[in-house]
Design an enzyme around this catalytic site. Structure first.
Site, PDB file in Angstrom:
ATOM      1  N   ASP A   1     -13.320   3.533   7.397  1.00 24.34           N
ATOM      2  CA  ASP A   1     -12.285   4.174   6.580  1.00 24.34           C
ATOM      3  C   ASP A   1     -12.903   4.720   5.296  1.00 24.34           C
ATOM      4  O   ASP A   1     -12.562   5.816   4.846  1.00 24.34           O
ATOM      5  CB  ASP A   1     -11.133   3.216   6.250  1.00 24.34           C
TER       6      ASP A   1
ATOM      7  N   ARG B   1     -12.204  13.214   4.429  1.00 23.20           N
ATOM      8  CA  ARG B   1     -10.882  13.853   4.517  1.00 23.20           C
ATOM      9  C   ARG B   1     -10.473  14.438   3.168  1.00 23.20           C
ATOM     10  O   ARG B   1      -9.844  15.495   3.091  1.00 23.20           O
ATOM     11  CB  ARG B   1      -9.828  12.827   4.976  1.00 23.20           C
TER      12      ARG B   1
ATOM     13  N   LYS C   1      -7.389  -0.863   7.106  1.00 21.95           N
ATOM     14  CA  LYS C   1      -7.719  -1.605   5.865  1.00 21.95           C
ATOM     15  C   LYS C   1      -6.831  -2.830   5.717  1.00 21.95           C
ATOM     16  O   LYS C   1      -7.288  -3.919   5.396  1.00 21.95           O
ATOM     17  CB  LYS C   1      -7.423  -0.728   4.642  1.00 21.95           C
TER      18      LYS C   1
ATOM     19  N   SER D   1      -5.985   4.959   8.695  1.00 20.18           N
ATOM     20  CA  SER D   1      -6.676   4.640   7.446  1.00 20.18           C
ATOM     21  C   SER D   1      -6.021   3.435   6.764  1.00 20.18           C
ATOM     22  O   SER D   1      -6.683   2.460   6.392  1.00 20.18           O
ATOM     23  CB  SER D   1      -6.617   5.868   6.520  1.00 20.18           C
TER      24      SER D   1
ATOM     25  N   HIS E   1       0.856  -1.189   0.000  1.00 21.71           N
ATOM     26  CA  HIS E   1       0.000   0.000   0.000  1.00 21.71           C
ATOM     27  C   HIS E   1       0.888   1.234   0.000  1.00 21.71           C
ATOM     28  O   HIS E   1       1.914   1.269   0.673  1.00 21.71           O
ATOM     29  CB  HIS E   1      -0.904   0.000   1.232  1.00 21.71           C
TER      30      HIS E   1
HETATM   31  N1  URA Z   1      -3.846   5.895   1.603  1.00 26.05           N
HETATM   32  C1  URA Z   1      -4.863   5.540   2.430  1.00 26.05           C
HETATM   33  O1  URA Z   1      -5.428   4.460   2.291  1.00 26.05           O
HETATM   34  N2  URA Z   1      -5.201   6.378   3.397  1.00 26.05           N
HETATM   35  C2  URA Z   1      -4.604   7.557   3.611  1.00 26.05           C
HETATM   36  O2  URA Z   1      -4.957   8.263   4.532  1.00 26.05           O
HETATM   37  C3  URA Z   1      -3.551   7.936   2.734  1.00 26.05           C
HETATM   38  C4  URA Z   1      -3.194   7.086   1.732  1.00 26.05           C
END
Ligand code: URA
Length: 437
Positions: free
Chosen positions: A161, A168, A187, A183, A82
């Site tokens: 999220d 956000r 996930k 966040s 990620h």
């Molecule tokens: N990627 C995400 O999933 N969340 C964030 O807050 C920033 C990047």
């Protein structure tokens, strides 16, 4: 619980208890706390931060706001990557099928565009027919048959999220260490993984641009993951320039497919090999990072990952014309080249300006409920450090209207700078690894 009291406590710098944080967040999910109140709370967190125990609670409440993915019958180590968000960052689209081809199972849950950065879901949805909102049953079936599958947060998995992320995005509350950490980690912890690699961006196009802040973010995320028994590694990578040549949804998919075919920009291929190597190492498929990198680069060059991607696209309902130049992706009806108005060296390409520049052309959102135009964006003809002569093309705007071309050209004129010499030295593509919390 009175939401405005809790917002005030955070605004004034106090720590919230688990009960308070949970009450506020669950109230938001139920609809008892409004978007306006949650936006104010997020802004208070943005300025005041969260202490370690509040951060751990936030991750936990977000993770428990939904179910976790089940392992299913797909065989192999479950590993994901990620990114903290960048401009031109199409790595996931290349890396998921590549890692699957290397023997990993990649249950990738991605996001939409956020702030000035693009989102993998929006990019994938520029492929005609491609569905990112498939059922979890279908997701598992695809994982079993293809080895990778790509979805967004659902009502079942990480729903909090999903709601906070969208809020956000439009309230300037993205660049916050605790909010990014919670966040991403909520996930990723919901994906039931054996290993996770985080690509933490550094530089003017990253949410946390300074290396010290990026390092802190990397350590926080690695710490949260390791405390829960997940093997997490973070790689700090350059975002002082866009990654690759293209910025904009369909244009980026096109570049990702070219990379899967062994072409495309060197930097993209190198970063993919680096992160693929880290994934293989965390999966226990190789003994050293060097071996992992080599394996990833060989598999990418061999064409197997492209074939995987073809199967993934088909399984998720998409259609790509792999033999066509534009792969059958949506194409903007008009383009305009921006040329150098002097000779010199390309001294700076500002990723943030390009990321924000896509939004007024319709390629990103200013409100949560907006659709985006996948066709628009920028194609760079030069890289930082290139020598150019007056009149050479610097970049091409892809637009849906003459207005887009005008707006896009203005963005490029500011974002791409030609000077007598380089400004700051470009950051190395890969700056550091963080392996401990
Ligand atoms: N990627 C995400 O999933 N969340 C964030 O807050 C920033 C990047």
């Amino acid at each position: 619980m009175i939401p405005q009291q809790l917002i005030a406590r955070k605004r004034d710098g106090y720590a919230l208890s688990r009960q308070e944080l949970e009450g506020l967040l669950k109230g938001y999910l139920r609809g008892d706390v409004g978007d306006d109140q949650m936006a104010a709370f997020l802004m208070a967190v943005f300025f005041r931060g969260l202490d370690d125990s509040e951060l751990e609670m936030l991750v936990d409440v977000m993770l428990r706001s939904g179910d976790v993915l089940v392992r299913g019958r797909a065989a192999g180590p479950r590993v994901d990557k990620h990114s903290t968000g960048g401009v031109g960052d199409k790595v996931s689209i290349v890396l998921a099928p590549l890692a699957a081809e290397m023997g990993m199972v990649v249950p990738m849950m991605s996001g939409r565009s956020l702030g000035h950065t693009g989102g993998t879901l929006d990019k994938l949805e520029s492929i005609p027919g491609f569905r990112t909102d498939i059922s979890l049953e279908r997701f598992n079936t695809i994982l079993e048959s293809v080895g990778c599958a790509m979805i967004g947060q659902t009502e079942e998995i990480a729903p909090l999220d999903r709601r906070l992320y969208a809020l956000r995005d439009v309230t300037a509350t993205v660049p916050s260490l605790p909010l990014i950490t919670a966040s991403i980690m909520s996930k990723k912890l919901a994906e039931c993984l054996d290993g996770l690699v985080l690509d933490v961006k550094v530089g003017s196009g990253a949410f946390l641009s300074r290396i010290e802040d990026a390092r802190k973010l990397a350590r926080a995320m690695v710490g949260v993951g390791r405390a829960r028994g997940l093997a997490v590694t973070a790689v700090l990578s350059a975002m002082d320039r866009p990654l690759g040549h293209s910025v904009g949804n369909a244009l980026e998919v096109r570049e990702a497919v070219a990379c899967l075919a062994g072409e495309g920009p060197d930097e993209l291929r190198h970063l993919v090999a680096e992160l693929g190597g880290e994934m293989a190492l965390s999966a226990g498929l190789v003994l050293t990072l060097e071996e992992g990198r080599r394996r990833a680069a060989d598999v990418l060059a061999g064409g197997g990952a492209l074939e995987r991607f073809r199967r993934l696209v088909k399984a998720q309902g998409g259609t790509l014309g792999f033999s066509q130049d534009d792969f059958g992706l949506p194409v903007a009806p008009m383009t305009r080249a921006v040329t150098a108005n002097r000779g010199g060296i390309v001294s700076r390409i500002d990723p943030r300006a390009l990321g924000y520049g896509v939004i007024p052309m319709g390629g990103g959102r200013t409100r949560q409920d907006q659709d985006i135009d996948p066709r628009v964006g920028f194609e760079l003809c030069t890289r930082v450090g290139d020598q150019v002569s007056r009149g050479d093309p610097l970049a091409i705007v892809h637009g849906a209207s003459p207005d887009d071309l005008f707006v896009g050209a203005r963005v490029l004129e500011d974002a791409v700078e030609v000077a007598d010499r380089l400004g700051d030295d470009p950051l190395p593509l890969v700056l550091e690894r963080v392996v401990g919390g």
